[in-house]
Design an enzyme around this catalytic site. Structure first.
Site, PDB file in Angstrom:
ATOM      1  N   CYS A 199       0.841  -1.191   0.000  1.00 13.27           N
ATOM      2  CA  CYS A 199       0.000   0.000   0.000  1.00 13.27           C
ATOM      3  C   CYS A 199       0.877   1.241   0.000  1.00 13.27           C
ATOM      4  CB  CYS A 199      -0.892  -0.020   1.251  1.00 13.27           C
ATOM      5  SG  CYS A 199      -2.019   1.378   1.359  1.00 13.27           S
ATOM      6  N   HIS A 225     -10.063   1.516   1.614  1.00  7.93           N
ATOM      7  CA  HIS A 225      -9.579   2.861   1.958  1.00  7.93           C
ATOM      8  C   HIS A 225     -10.726   3.846   2.160  1.00  7.93           C
ATOM      9  CE1 HIS A 225      -5.245   2.611   1.761  1.00  7.93           C
ATOM     10  NE2 HIS A 225      -5.266   2.015   0.589  1.00  7.93           N
ATOM     11  N   HIS A 249      -9.100  -3.814  -1.935  1.00  9.45           N
ATOM     12  CA  HIS A 249      -8.093  -3.004  -1.241  1.00  9.45           C
ATOM     13  C   HIS A 249      -8.440  -1.520  -1.343  1.00  9.45           C
ATOM     14  CE1 HIS A 249      -3.801  -2.091  -0.037  1.00  9.45           C
ATOM     15  NE2 HIS A 249      -4.228  -0.927  -0.493  1.00  9.45           N
ATOM     16  N   GLU A 250      -8.765  -1.058  -2.564  1.00 10.66           N
ATOM     17  CA  GLU A 250      -9.042   0.367  -2.750  1.00 10.66           C
ATOM     18  C   GLU A 250     -10.307   0.798  -2.015  1.00 10.66           C
ATOM     19  OE1 GLU A 250      -6.767   2.157  -3.676  1.00 10.66           O
ATOM     20  OE2 GLU A 250      -5.561   0.571  -4.578  1.00 10.66           O
TER      21      GLU A 250
HETATM   22 NI    NI Z   1      -3.613   1.056  -0.171  1.00 10.22          NI
END
Ligand code: NI
Length: 178
Positions: A102, A148, A144-145
């Site tokens: 990341c 966030h 993953h995105e």
């Molecule tokens: Ni990330």
């Protein structure tokens, strides 16, 4: 427009649920400038994806894809995507483990379980509907995105913390950060 500094793990901004983007803001100069900043920063950092909170903007928008990774020569291509106000729906309970990195956790990698099959929906930069069913690496990048946008960083999902470490110590190579 500009390459922005990356907000790193430890900053409480990364733990917030980002604000959804009102439909009337889509297509506005302000949002288009944010999209360009995200793209410029992702390209400059050689990332696989980036989410707005990572450049200090707590809004539900992420961009990803459009890259080639030597680590995933056979992976399905992830198309360059601008995704606004996403909704994720796992298609079953199967989880698969793989390495992640990341931009907000520089120099480190960890093994993270993710849903293998995923439907994601949202809007693009012109307000058009996105509705895709994807698997494997594409599904991993999206999870993953979108994490966030909901205040979750990948280390919070690692099951075996012995897999979490520095890239050089782990002997890993060219996995892109997200
Ligand atoms: Ni990330």
């Amino acid at each position: 427009m500009a390459i922005k500094p990356i907000v790193k793990m430890g900053d409480p901004l990364l733990l917030r649920v980002a604000d959804t983007i009102p439909p009337e803001a889509i297509g506005s100069p302000e949002l288009n400038a944010l999209i360009q900043d995200l793209k410029d920063t992702m390209v400059a950092m050689n990332g696989a994806g980036i989410a707005a909170p990572q450049i200090g903007v707590s809004k539900q928008i992420t961009i990803f894809g459009g890259f080639k990774s030597p680590r995933y020569p056979d992976a399905e291509a992830v198309p360059y995507t601008i995704l606004i106000n996403p909704v994720l729906t796992p298609l079953d309970d199967e989880l698969v483990d793989d390495w992640e990195g990341c931009l907000s956790v520089p120099g480190m990698r960890g093994v993270v379980p993710r849903h293998r099959r995923l439907r994601y929906q949202g809007l693009d930069e012109q307000g058009r509907s996105i509705d895709r069913t994807v698997t494997d690496f594409h599904a991993r990048v999206v999870q993953h995105e979108c994490d966030h946008l909901f205040g979750v960083l990948y280390p919070m999902r690692i099951r075996d913390m012995r897999t979490f470490g520095f890239i050089d110590a782990l002997g890993l190579g060219d996995l892109p950060d997200e």
